[in-house]
Write a protein that holds these residues in place. Sequence first.
Motif, short mmCIF file in Angstrom:
data_model
loop_
_atom_site.label_atom_id
_atom_site.label_comp_id
_atom_site.label_asym_id
_atom_site.label_seq_id
_atom_site.Cartn_x
_atom_site.Cartn_y
_atom_site.Cartn_z
N LYS A 282 47.94 21.69 30.47
CA LYS A 282 47.81 22.59 31.61
C LYS A 282 48.31 24.00 31.25
N GLN A 283 49.35 24.07 30.41
CA GLN A 283 49.86 25.37 29.99
C GLN A 283 48.82 26.13 29.18
N LEU A 284 48.07 25.40 28.32
CA LEU A 284 47.02 26.05 27.54
C LEU A 284 45.90 26.56 28.44
N ILE A 285 45.54 25.76 29.45
CA ILE A 285 44.51 26.20 30.39
C ILE A 285 44.96 27.47 31.12
N ALA A 286 46.23 27.48 31.59
CA ALA A 286 46.76 28.64 32.30
C ALA A 286 46.81 29.87 31.39
N LYS A 287 47.18 29.65 30.13
CA LYS A 287 47.25 30.77 29.18
C LYS A 287 45.85 31.35 28.95
N GLN A 288 44.86 30.47 28.83
CA GLN A 288 43.49 30.96 28.61
C GLN A 288 43.02 31.80 29.79
N LYS A 289 43.30 31.35 31.01
CA LYS A 289 42.88 32.09 32.19
C LYS A 289 43.59 33.44 32.26
N ALA A 290 44.88 33.47 31.88
CA ALA A 290 45.62 34.72 31.92
C ALA A 290 45.04 35.74 30.94
N ILE A 291 44.66 35.28 29.75
CA ILE A 291 44.08 36.19 28.76
C ILE A 291 42.73 36.71 29.25
N MET A 292 41.92 35.82 29.83
CA MET A 292 40.63 36.26 30.35
C MET A 292 40.79 37.29 31.47
N ASP A 293 41.81 37.10 32.32
CA ASP A 293 42.07 38.09 33.37
C ASP A 293 42.44 39.44 32.78
N LYS A 294 43.24 39.43 31.71
CA LYS A 294 43.62 40.67 31.04
C LYS A 294 42.39 41.39 30.47
N ILE A 295 41.48 40.60 29.91
CA ILE A 295 40.26 41.18 29.35
C ILE A 295 39.41 41.82 30.46
N ILE A 296 39.35 41.14 31.60
CA ILE A 296 38.59 41.70 32.73
C ILE A 296 39.22 43.00 33.21
N GLU A 297 40.56 43.04 33.34
CA GLU A 297 41.25 44.25 33.74
C GLU A 297 41.00 45.38 32.74
N LEU A 298 41.04 45.03 31.45
CA LEU A 298 40.81 46.02 30.41
C LEU A 298 39.39 46.58 30.53
N GLU A 299 38.42 45.69 30.76
CA GLU A 299 37.02 46.11 30.92
C GLU A 299 36.86 47.06 32.11
N GLU A 300 37.52 46.74 33.21
CA GLU A 300 37.42 47.58 34.41
C GLU A 300 38.06 48.95 34.18
N SER A 301 39.21 48.97 33.49
CA SER A 301 39.89 50.23 33.21
C SER A 301 39.04 51.12 32.31
N PHE A 302 38.40 50.50 31.31
CA PHE A 302 37.55 51.26 30.40
C PHE A 302 36.33 51.82 31.13
N ASN A 303 35.70 51.01 31.96
CA ASN A 303 34.52 51.46 32.71
C ASN A 303 34.87 52.57 33.70
#
Length: 335
Positions: A282-303
């Motif tokens: 479950k910790q690995l699943i949560a970590k994966q989701k957190a990284i994906m959220d960071k990528i989405i935030e980064l994409e929005e900031s860049f756009n």
Amino acid sequence: MIKKITLLFLGLWMLIPFHGLAATGSNISIDMHYLVVSPAEDGSTNLMNMVNYSNSSSKEYKGDGKSEAVLKVTLPDHARDLNFLDSKIAFKQVDKGFITTTSVPANQTTVLPYSYRIPKGKEIKLTMDYPVGIMQILVPEGMGSVEVTGAEATSQGTFQFDDQNYYGYSIEGLKENQTFTLIYKKDVQPPSDRSSSSSKQSSSTTDNGNTSNVTHTAPAFHNPGHIRMWEESPLHSLNPHIFLIIVGVIIIAGISSFIYFKRKARLEEERLSADKEEKAFKQLIAKQKAIMDKIIELEESFNAGKLPEDEYQAKLAAYKQHLIQVKLSLRSFIE
């Protein structure tokens, strides 16, 4: 749409379950199914599932249009304590399972991880609402074995992840609407890879080369020295045969008690090990989701023009590298 494509593109690979997942629409496909079977503390059977839905169409998939359901999951009878592990996907429980209401982007993938329990003594009967190419069933070592009726299952032997061994089974070519039963035997371990050595029988060779069994027989009378020692001992008033029976019972009781408490300690250790494994998963699943959220935030900031391109590319590469490490850990968890 950009952030959805980014999120789904980075979701390269996940685990998949196998029981009653109905993918409505010809553009949705399921490549593989995985299921981890283990005992629960209350005697029920815990089933951890994950499924990867791929949309091969150039259009966003929103279901068959007949209801709000995008993807439908039919659980076995008697399933309880459903735990859906992805907070980014909207779902609703229905009469025989649950549905998702989040669309699947074009040419991308959606992952459904969830778990549930089947009460002790209840049958685990699974019906395929769609054809399945390969199904993998995994059981932690020392926590029993499974038997499949209604389909042909092949043993895959053992493998190791994070100091935990698993025994695997594979089912291929399940057809649409095919029904089979999964029988979980937590007290019956799968056959060992090592063949057991056969008991040896003492033998001798005669002069003509033939082999004959050698049997040692007890003497027809008690040794006089032993009789004299018993008569001179403080226990001579007791029947020697009854005394030996009592001593034997005490020894057997001691050995049985030792085996019982040893087995009890081992079962407790296995239970703690299973809890530790599920927590790590479950910790690995949560970590994966957190990284994906960071990528989405980064994409929005860049756009939005808040980040220069060089800084954006550097951070995106770092996030991708971290995500790859997490996905490799998840891959090792089931392979």
